[in-house]
Design a protein around this motif. Structure first.
Motif, PDB file in Angstrom:
ATOM      1  N   ASP A   1     -22.030-111.642 -81.625  1.00  0.00           N
ATOM      2  CA  ASP A   1     -21.967-112.592 -80.506  1.00  0.00           C
ATOM      3  C   ASP A   1     -22.788-113.843 -80.816  1.00  0.00           C
ATOM      4  O   ASP A   1     -22.370-114.964 -80.506  1.00  0.00           O
TER       5      ASP A   1
ATOM      6  N   TYR B   1     -17.491-109.942 -87.668  1.00  0.00           N
ATOM      7  CA  TYR B   1     -17.881-110.636 -86.441  1.00  0.00           C
ATOM      8  C   TYR B   1     -16.728-110.704 -85.457  1.00  0.00           C
ATOM      9  O   TYR B   1     -16.917-110.515 -84.253  1.00  0.00           O
TER      10      TYR B   1
ATOM     11  N   SER C   1     -17.542-109.109 -81.903  1.00  0.00           N
ATOM     12  CA  SER C   1     -17.957-110.096 -80.910  1.00  0.00           C
ATOM     13  C   SER C   1     -17.154-110.006 -79.624  1.00  0.00           C
ATOM     14  O   SER C   1     -15.960-109.727 -79.634  1.00  0.00           O
TER      15      SER C   1
END
Length: 156
Positions: A25, A84, A88
């Protein structure tokens, strides 16, 4: 080598996995903020360009701190765009929104990151992991203040 820091392996893994989501995040928010720094236009250009630079610079330092905490717990930090993207909760911006929309997206990003960080407190508490809890508390304070400052730009 065996890690003996008073947190069992199961808890260390669970905490590191949660920190991986915080890291993802944070990186997503870093990229979004940097994008907006480069691409903002309009009457608030100078203010936002400067503000966004301060925010992404702060996030770059935070990313390193979170990744190093993951390593301290004996896990490897996620470090690829695909990791990611998977981890995320922050939506990627592929275009160039108007300045006020940029601000709104960053508010949402900071609030999302706050909730991701808060979700780790129960496992930190049960594992007596004050170091991670302290890191999360510091990160939450920064993100709450940043979200407030961004919200203030849209009020009135």
């Amino acid at each position: 080598m065996q890690i003996d820091i008073g947190i069992n392996e199961t808890n260390r893994t669970e905490i590191a996995d949660g920190l991986g989501r915080v890291l993802a995040d944070s990186y997503a928010l870093y990229l979004k903020t940097h994008n907006f720094h480069w691409n903002v236009t309009g009457p608030m250009f100078q203010t936002l360009h400067t503000m966004f630079e301060g925010q992404y610079t702060e996030l770059a330092t935070a990313i390193d701190e979170v990744a190093e905490r993951i390593r301290s717990l004996g896990a490897f930090a996620p470090a690829s765009f695909s990791a990611y993207a998977e981890l995320s909760s922050i939506d990627e911006e592929k275009g160039v929104p108007a300045a006020k929309d940029m601000i709104a997206q960053l508010i949402t990003g900071h609030e999302t990151l706050i909730k991701t960080a808060r979700s780790l407190y129960p496992i930190c508490d049960s594992a007596d992991d004050d170091a991670t809890a302290d890191l999360l508390t510091a990160r939450i304070q920064v993100h709450e203040k940043t979200a407030w400052m961004l919200r203030s730009l849209l009020e009135g």
